[in-house]
Design a protein around this motif. Structure first.
Motif, PDB file in Angstrom:
ATOM      1  N   ARG A 160      32.097  61.788  58.118  1.00 20.88           N
ATOM      2  CA  ARG A 160      30.722  61.471  58.960  1.00 20.88           C
ATOM      3  C   ARG A 160      31.087  61.617  60.403  1.00 20.88           C
ATOM      4  N   CYS A 161      32.394  61.028  60.794  1.00 28.25           N
ATOM      5  CA  CYS A 161      32.920  60.806  62.120  1.00 28.25           C
ATOM      6  C   CYS A 161      32.985  62.092  62.659  1.00 28.25           C
ATOM      7  N   ARG A 162      33.660  62.951  62.090  1.00 32.63           N
ATOM      8  CA  ARG A 162      34.079  64.166  62.201  1.00 32.63           C
ATOM      9  C   ARG A 162      32.874  65.083  62.942  1.00 32.63           C
ATOM     10  N   LEU A 163      31.729  64.794  62.065  1.00 31.88           N
ATOM     11  CA  LEU A 163      30.500  65.853  62.044  1.00 31.88           C
ATOM     12  C   LEU A 163      29.784  65.203  63.322  1.00 31.88           C
ATOM     13  N   SER A 164      29.975  63.741  63.293  1.00 30.57           N
ATOM     14  CA  SER A 164      29.198  63.210  64.566  1.00 30.57           C
ATOM     15  C   SER A 164      29.580  63.628  65.735  1.00 30.57           C
ATOM     16  N   PHE A 165      31.035  63.653  65.843  1.00 29.11           N
ATOM     17  CA  PHE A 165      31.534  64.077  67.178  1.00 29.11           C
ATOM     18  C   PHE A 165      31.393  65.513  67.358  1.00 29.11           C
ATOM     19  N   SER A 166      31.226  66.521  66.598  1.00 33.52           N
ATOM     20  CA  SER A 166      31.150  67.838  66.431  1.00 33.52           C
ATOM     21  C   SER A 166      29.743  67.853  66.980  1.00 33.52           C
ATOM     22  N   LEU A 167      28.745  67.177  66.549  1.00 35.52           N
ATOM     23  CA  LEU A 167      27.265  67.247  66.912  1.00 35.52           C
ATOM     24  C   LEU A 167      26.972  66.947  68.616  1.00 35.52           C
ATOM     25  N   LEU A 168      27.919  65.818  68.682  1.00 41.39           N
ATOM     26  CA  LEU A 168      27.884  65.014  70.048  1.00 41.39           C
ATOM     27  C   LEU A 168      28.248  66.114  71.247  1.00 41.39           C
ATOM     28  N   ARG A 169      29.265  66.585  70.755  1.00 41.20           N
ATOM     29  CA  ARG A 169      30.166  67.632  71.681  1.00 41.20           C
ATOM     30  C   ARG A 169      29.077  68.786  71.936  1.00 41.20           C
ATOM     31  N   SER A 170      28.490  69.322  70.842  1.00 42.40           N
ATOM     32  CA  SER A 170      27.776  70.293  71.047  1.00 42.40           C
ATOM     33  C   SER A 170      26.452  69.935  72.092  1.00 42.40           C
ATOM     34  N   ALA A 171      25.914  68.775  71.757  1.00 46.25           N
ATOM     35  CA  ALA A 171      24.900  68.361  72.534  1.00 46.25           C
ATOM     36  C   ALA A 171      25.159  68.374  74.155  1.00 46.25           C
ATOM     37  N   LEU A 172      26.237  67.685  74.517  1.00 46.60           N
ATOM     38  CA  LEU A 172      26.701  67.438  75.738  1.00 46.60           C
ATOM     39  C   LEU A 172      27.139  69.013  76.232  1.00 46.60           C
ATOM     40  N   LEU A 173      27.668  69.668  75.548  1.00 48.49           N
ATOM     41  CA  LEU A 173      27.652  71.141  75.998  1.00 48.49           C
ATOM     42  C   LEU A 173      26.514  71.728  76.494  1.00 48.49           C
ATOM     43  N   CYS A 174      25.400  71.797  75.771  1.00 49.29           N
ATOM     44  CA  CYS A 174      24.142  72.234  75.940  1.00 49.29           C
ATOM     45  C   CYS A 174      23.405  71.336  77.086  1.00 49.29           C
ATOM     46  N   LEU A 175      23.659  70.220  77.249  1.00 49.19           N
ATOM     47  CA  LEU A 175      23.025  69.380  78.529  1.00 49.19           C
ATOM     48  C   LEU A 175      23.728  69.757  79.713  1.00 49.19           C
ATOM     49  N   ARG A 176      25.017  69.737  79.555  1.00 52.66           N
ATOM     50  CA  ARG A 176      25.889  69.608  80.856  1.00 52.66           C
ATOM     51  C   ARG A 176      26.986  70.460  81.165  1.00 52.66           C
ATOM     52  N   GLY A 177      27.132  71.359  80.151  1.00 56.64           N
ATOM     53  CA  GLY A 177      28.489  72.220  80.158  1.00 56.64           C
ATOM     54  C   GLY A 177      28.087  73.535  80.637  1.00 56.64           C
TER      55      GLY A 177
END
Length: 204
Positions: A160-177
């Motif tokens: 769950r932790c790994r999946l959550s961080f993967s989704l968070l990184r993806s969201a940050l990439l779409c928003l700011r990267g």
């Protein structure tokens, strides 16, 4: 979060795809990412929205996950629950709608042409998981725990932790990267899930 240009749709789910494939390699054989489905030979699909392209692909496949010897196909979708098309329906209904969209696109073809099973893995950008995805990852965690002889609760917490961080990184990439995302290698062979969870302070 809903932009369909510049590769954002693919970028948002590539890391989840690679992580899922990496976990499947620990317990299954013949795991591949973006496998091409068998071409159609005059077969009639049940739904008009079915993907009938000769080069149609899904995100991940593995042999022997649900049934011994049978190939299992999974396709990932990450949707924004705050998008205009989801605002007037409940979150549960949005999950079901996205799962059904995937099933109509691939389910009939995979079942009748590739003779495999199909599971849509639907997530929200904020970390939510659809019913079929919950069932899939629950099964995956149980098999991984059994093979590694480690407590299932620790494997679930780590997953769950790994999946959550993967989704968070993806969201940050779409928003700011930027639109470029360097490839990442995910190696979990020999990982001690219990020690990792304890040392990281992840709640079980």
């Amino acid at each position: 979060m809903t932009c369909k240009k510049g590769g954002f749709v693919c970028i948002s789910h590539d890391e989840v795809r690679d992580l899922t494939a990496s976990m499947l390699r620990e317990v299954c054989r013949d795991v591949s990412t973006e496998p091409t489905l068998l071409p159609l030979n005059g077969e009639h699909m049940q739904y008009m929205t079915a993907n009938t392209a000769n080069e149609a692909r899904v995100d991940v496949s593995a042999r022997g996950f649900w049934t011994r010897g049978q190939r299992a196909f999974m396709d990932i979708r990450i949707f924004d629950p705050m998008a205009a098309c989801h605002r007037r329906i409940s979150l549960e209904a949005a999950h079901q709608k996205n799962e059904q969209d995937k099933i109509r696109s691939y389910g009939d073809r995979i079942r009748n042409v590739d003779h495999g099973s199909f599971t849509p893995l639907v997530f929200t950008t904020s970390g939510g998981m659809g019913p079929k995805a919950k069932c899939f990852y629950s099964r995956l965690a149980a098999v991984m725990a059994e093979k590694k002889h480690q407590p299932r609760s620790h494997v679930v917490a780590w997953m769950r932790c790994r999946l959550s961080f993967s989704l968070l990184r993806s969201a940050l990439l779409c928003l700011r990267g930027t639109r470029y995302s360097p490839p990442t290698t995910i190696d979990i062979a020999g990982l001690n899930y219990q020690a990792t969870v304890v040392e990281s302070g992840i709640l079980v």
